[in-house]
Design an enzyme around this catalytic site. Sequence first.
Site, PDB file in Angstrom:
ATOM      1  CB  SER A   1       0.593   5.581  -9.372  1.00 26.96           C
ATOM      2  OG  SER A   1       0.768   5.335  -7.990  1.00 26.96           O
TER       3      SER A   1
ATOM      4  CB  CYS B   1      -3.037  -5.699  -7.497  1.00 28.71           C
ATOM      5  SG  CYS B   1      -1.955  -4.296  -7.630  1.00 28.71           S
TER       6      CYS B   1
ATOM      7  CG  HIS C   1       3.222   3.423  -5.155  1.00 22.68           C
ATOM      8  ND1 HIS C   1       3.432   2.075  -5.108  1.00 22.68           N
ATOM      9  CD2 HIS C   1       1.971   3.588  -5.609  1.00 22.68           C
ATOM     10  CE1 HIS C   1       2.341   1.446  -5.511  1.00 22.68           C
ATOM     11  NE2 HIS C   1       1.438   2.342  -5.813  1.00 22.68           N
TER      12      HIS C   1
HETATM   13  C1  LIG Z   1       0.162   0.035  -9.483  1.00 24.08           C
HETATM   14  C2  LIG Z   1      -0.761   0.164 -10.636  1.00 24.08           C
HETATM   15  C3  LIG Z   1      -1.998   0.809 -10.519  1.00 24.08           C
HETATM   16  C4  LIG Z   1      -2.516   1.296  -9.214  1.00 24.08           C
HETATM   17  O1  LIG Z   1      -1.801   2.377  -8.707  1.00 24.08           O
HETATM   18  P1  LIG Z   1      -1.968   2.732  -7.145  1.00 24.08           P
HETATM   19  O2  LIG Z   1      -1.317   4.047  -6.992  1.00 24.08           O
HETATM   20  O3  LIG Z   1      -1.272   1.630  -6.405  1.00 24.08           O
HETATM   21  O4  LIG Z   1      -3.433   2.768  -6.885  1.00 24.08           O
HETATM   22  C5  LIG Z   1      -2.779   0.937 -11.644  1.00 24.08           C
HETATM   23  N1  LIG Z   1      -2.376   0.467 -12.820  1.00 24.08           N
HETATM   24  C6  LIG Z   1      -1.195  -0.146 -12.998  1.00 24.08           C
HETATM   25  C7  LIG Z   1      -0.797  -0.614 -14.355  1.00 24.08           C
HETATM   26  C8  LIG Z   1      -0.345  -0.327 -11.909  1.00 24.08           C
HETATM   27  O5  LIG Z   1       0.815  -0.958 -12.069  1.00 24.08           O
END
Ligand SMILES: *Cc1c(COP(=O)(O)O)cnc(C)c1O
Length: 379
Positions: A199, A325, A201
């Site tokens: 991802s 989350c 970000h």
């Molecule tokens: C942040 C995260 C995600 C989700 O990624 P997004 O781009 O925010 O949907 C999935 N898995 C892990 C381990 C994360 O830290």
Amino acid sequence: MQIKYFDNAATTRVKKEVLEEMLPYFNEKYGNPSSLYSIGRVSKKAIEESRKKVANLINCNPNEIYFTGCGSESDNTIIKGIANTYRKKGRHIITSQIEHPAVLHTCQALEKQGFEVTYLKVNKEGFINIEELRNSIRNDTILISIMFANNEIGSIQPIEMISKIARMYNIVFHTDAVQACGNIPIDVKRMGIDSLSLSGHKLYAPKGIGALYVRNGIEFEKFMDGGHQEKNKRAGTENVAGIVGLGKACELANIHLKEHMQHLKELRDYFILQVEEKIEGAVLNGGIENRLPGNANFAFPSVDGEALLLNLDAKGICASAGSACTSGSSAPSHVLSSIGLSDELARSSLRVTFGEDNTKEDVDYLVENLCEIVQKLRK
Ligand SMILES: *Cc1c(COP(=O)(O)O)cnc(C)c1O
């Protein structure tokens, strides 16, 4: 007041070089990559250049990279895509109890559709047991999905051992590497990984852009219907600027990986040492071996985690209780519960995740305030 940011596992600040690379793709080079005229081709070319950079970071072929909207979408795409493609062969999936909700809730959704899921336990350091993995494999197991590194306690799973077992039984192995990418070395070829999520970000690119690697030869049903973008696997006009940003961030991560890891590890180890020295009763959640270089997570017995966060916030300090989350829900972190913490201890925990901008002086400021606040809250 100056903000001191220690929540890089929740999100990272977009790097200056990344932003600069992206900007022209909003209002100068704005062509649709599917269009055949020149400015369309410019966008198309930018996407393909980025694909190479992402592929380079994890050592796969560029045509094994699919751009998605986020890490969660990547996890959803492959887990549901494999489930739908292989449902005739079998309906059993193996994952772990400490996955991110993007994997956990996807598996739970599949259970409602008749799939069976084994959620592997972890030990108090946050690692799965390889024997337990082997023992839970069945004739109808179609997918093993185990995260590369945990977002709350930073435990890095024995990925190569998992992939060896998956290969031996001819089962697809997916790993959610959203926390690992850009923070530790990943080589999908050498490590035998079939599929991987990352991802933007979480590695100094923007929010709303992700990528999914799927090894060539693995079939998976598409998740989004529509146009034929991304080899007809992910419909929707591409987020060109986001893709360019992700590519640049991966390129930089690749170049600076060693120093980056060293920098994070120094800050983390310094922080852990200070906390253990200065705050009575503080216990590190998870082990110190095979832990993400920038991750620290402490329980402070008899301290309310939420009050701790609010007090830190009043000093301009950003940290986290569980993961972003799960915050907002009052349930204690499922990860901390899985490594054996009582609800009370889990609720007294604080996650601190360092990033490239942090300095040793920042850690001093954090520790100083943490000491004061913990003392105050314990009174
Ligand atoms: C942040 C995260 C995600 C989700 O990624 P997004 O781009 O925010 O949907 C999935 N898995 C892990 C381990 C994360 O830290």
